[in-house]
Design a protein around this motif. Structure first.
Motif, PDB file in Angstrom:
ATOM      1  N   SER A 134       8.495  -2.643  -3.445  1.00  0.00           N
ATOM      2  CA  SER A 134       9.043  -1.896  -4.942  1.00  0.00           C
ATOM      3  C   SER A 134      10.459  -1.435  -4.486  1.00  0.00           C
ATOM      4  O   SER A 134      10.944  -1.153  -3.282  1.00  0.00           O
ATOM      5  CB  SER A 134       8.227  -0.551  -5.396  1.00  0.00           C
ATOM      6  N   LEU A 135      11.209  -0.972  -5.602  1.00  0.00           N
ATOM      7  CA  LEU A 135      12.524  -0.556  -5.304  1.00  0.00           C
ATOM      8  C   LEU A 135      12.387   0.827  -4.707  1.00  0.00           C
ATOM      9  O   LEU A 135      13.396   1.076  -4.097  1.00  0.00           O
ATOM     10  CB  LEU A 135      13.276  -0.600  -6.638  1.00  0.00           C
ATOM     11  N   TYR A 136      11.377   1.442  -5.316  1.00  0.00           N
ATOM     12  CA  TYR A 136      11.281   2.774  -4.758  1.00  0.00           C
ATOM     13  C   TYR A 136      11.157   2.787  -3.110  1.00  0.00           C
ATOM     14  O   TYR A 136      11.730   3.515  -2.345  1.00  0.00           O
ATOM     15  CB  TYR A 136      10.114   3.605  -5.316  1.00  0.00           C
ATOM     16  N   GLN A 137      10.119   1.768  -2.699  1.00  0.00           N
ATOM     17  CA  GLN A 137      10.109   1.757  -1.105  1.00  0.00           C
ATOM     18  C   GLN A 137      11.075   1.604  -0.490  1.00  0.00           C
ATOM     19  O   GLN A 137      11.477   1.865   0.691  1.00  0.00           O
ATOM     20  CB  GLN A 137       8.955   0.900  -0.789  1.00  0.00           C
ATOM     21  N   ILE A 138      11.949   0.328  -0.984  1.00  0.00           N
ATOM     22  CA  ILE A 138      13.284   0.076  -0.507  1.00  0.00           C
ATOM     23  C   ILE A 138      14.206   1.320  -0.312  1.00  0.00           C
ATOM     24  O   ILE A 138      14.807   1.654   0.741  1.00  0.00           O
ATOM     25  CB  ILE A 138      14.002  -0.790  -1.337  1.00  0.00           C
ATOM     26  N   TRP A 139      14.222   2.110  -1.461  1.00  0.00           N
ATOM     27  CA  TRP A 139      14.914   3.346  -1.328  1.00  0.00           C
ATOM     28  C   TRP A 139      14.629   4.412  -0.304  1.00  0.00           C
ATOM     29  O   TRP A 139      15.399   4.777   0.353  1.00  0.00           O
ATOM     30  CB  TRP A 139      14.958   4.315  -2.914  1.00  0.00           C
ATOM     31  N   ALA A 167      16.262   8.899  -6.818  1.00  0.00           N
ATOM     32  CA  ALA A 167      15.327   7.771  -6.575  1.00  0.00           C
ATOM     33  C   ALA A 167      14.896   7.021  -7.748  1.00  0.00           C
ATOM     34  O   ALA A 167      15.105   7.442  -9.008  1.00  0.00           O
ATOM     35  CB  ALA A 167      13.708   8.629  -6.399  1.00  0.00           C
ATOM     36  N   PRO A 168      14.894   5.789  -7.690  1.00  0.00           N
ATOM     37  CA  PRO A 168      14.379   4.779  -8.630  1.00  0.00           C
ATOM     38  C   PRO A 168      13.141   5.010  -9.118  1.00  0.00           C
ATOM     39  O   PRO A 168      12.172   5.540  -8.316  1.00  0.00           O
ATOM     40  CB  PRO A 168      14.727   3.353  -8.162  1.00  0.00           C
ATOM     41  N   GLN A 169      12.794   4.574 -10.214  1.00  0.00           N
ATOM     42  CA  GLN A 169      11.383   4.714 -10.639  1.00  0.00           C
ATOM     43  C   GLN A 169      10.320   3.784  -9.915  1.00  0.00           C
ATOM     44  O   GLN A 169      10.625   2.800  -9.279  1.00  0.00           O
ATOM     45  CB  GLN A 169      11.373   3.807 -12.193  1.00  0.00           C
ATOM     46  N   ARG A 170       9.279   4.410  -9.581  1.00  0.00           N
ATOM     47  CA  ARG A 170       8.122   3.962  -8.756  1.00  0.00           C
ATOM     48  C   ARG A 170       7.589   2.633  -8.886  1.00  0.00           C
ATOM     49  O   ARG A 170       7.188   1.916  -8.452  1.00  0.00           O
ATOM     50  CB  ARG A 170       6.999   5.064  -8.255  1.00  0.00           C
ATOM     51  N   ASN A 171       7.714   2.043 -10.380  1.00  0.00           N
ATOM     52  CA  ASN A 171       7.170   0.983 -10.722  1.00  0.00           C
ATOM     53  C   ASN A 171       7.897  -0.198 -10.897  1.00  0.00           C
ATOM     54  O   ASN A 171       7.668  -1.366 -11.625  1.00  0.00           O
ATOM     55  CB  ASN A 171       6.400   1.269 -12.124  1.00  0.00           C
TER      56      ASN A 171
END
Length: 271
Positions: A169-174, A183-187
């Protein structure tokens, strides 16, 4: 080496949740209890439920061809953990299982992608699905874990809960990059089945020890329920069917803002 038969007793439950009108999750538990799959569909009107169902059907059908036909009577316990980055460090059966799991996911991806193309969707559009799966290597205490997206596989060992997967996910990359800025959206998913012609699932092998508990889930669970609460329920409820039901009910009790699917398995001596 243990001269006793050890089995995975597995059960699952899925629920639409408290705010959605359609359940786009799907799951499958093999009749033998040797593997389980959870898929969380994406696409809404484009057919997220179709994508998740197709993935479950394709992957389970592929793995069923390799499921053992005889009860396992000898199990090797090895606490070492290896990943696919070191495939030559594993025995032939494990190397084969890693390859089979990857092929199963890629076959499902192609099928869903073909459906999107047939419906006229552009690359990256249309329906898609996450996948998280766990497959006990036939005749061993090794577990192949495969995933794409943010559905997860957890293991409870000695009372401690550990995620065996890392969200795509983009959140994990962040987070991996230090979590600086907004923080980007988690989904927002960066890897999924069906949205591109090719996909590379993450595949690894982990050990199983007696009394280990496995849990697979869509983000409708871990997005609503803290890991500490998940761990407490898995510690306190030994029966996989009741544990899965309690976890779904807990997610709904916390708001149920998404579809929620949970599969729970316990590795123990055959009774």
């Amino acid at each position: 080496m243990q001269n006793a038969a050890f089995v995975l007793t597995v059960a699952g439950r899925t629920d639409v949740g408290r705010t959605r009108s359609r359940n786009e999750d799907n799951f499958h538990v093999s009749a033998s209890g040797e593997f389980a799959i959870v898929c969380d569909g994406m696409g809404g009107h484009a057919g997220g439920d179709i994508a998740s169902r197709k993935a479950v059907e394709e992957i389970s059908g592929f793995l069923e061809d390799y499921a053992p036909t005889e009860p396992v009577t000898v199990v090797e316990f090895d606490d070492a953990e290896r990943t696919q980055s070191d495939p030559m460090g594993t025995e032939p059966a494990v190397r084969s299982a890693l390859s089979v799991a990857r092929s199963a996911v890629q076959k499902a991806n192609r099928s869903i992608h073909d459906l999107n193309v047939a419906r006229g969707f552009a690359q990256g559009r249309g329906m898609g699905t996450t996948v998280a799966g766990a497959w006990r290597v036939p005749g061993s205490a090794q577990l192949v874990v495969f995933h794409a997206g943010d559905s997860r596989v957890y293991r409870l060992r000695d009372g401690e809960l550990r995620s065996l997967t890392r969200d795509h996910s983009l959140y994990q990359i962040w987070l991996d990059n230090g979590g600086r800025g907004t923080a980007p959206q988690r989904n927002i998913i960066v890897r999924a089945l069906g949205t591109a012609e090719e996909v590379e699932p993450e595949v690894a092998v982990h050990s199983l020890l007696p009394d280990d508990v496995l849990m697979l889930c869509s983000d409708g669970l871990n997005g609503m329920v803290p890991d500490s609460v998940i761990a407490r329920i898995l510690r306190e409820e030994a029966d996989p069917t009741r544990a899965a039901a309690m976890l779904v009910d807990t997610a709904n009790g916390a708001g149920g803002q998404d579809n929620v699917t949970v599969v729970v398995g316990r590795f123990a001596a055959r009774t």
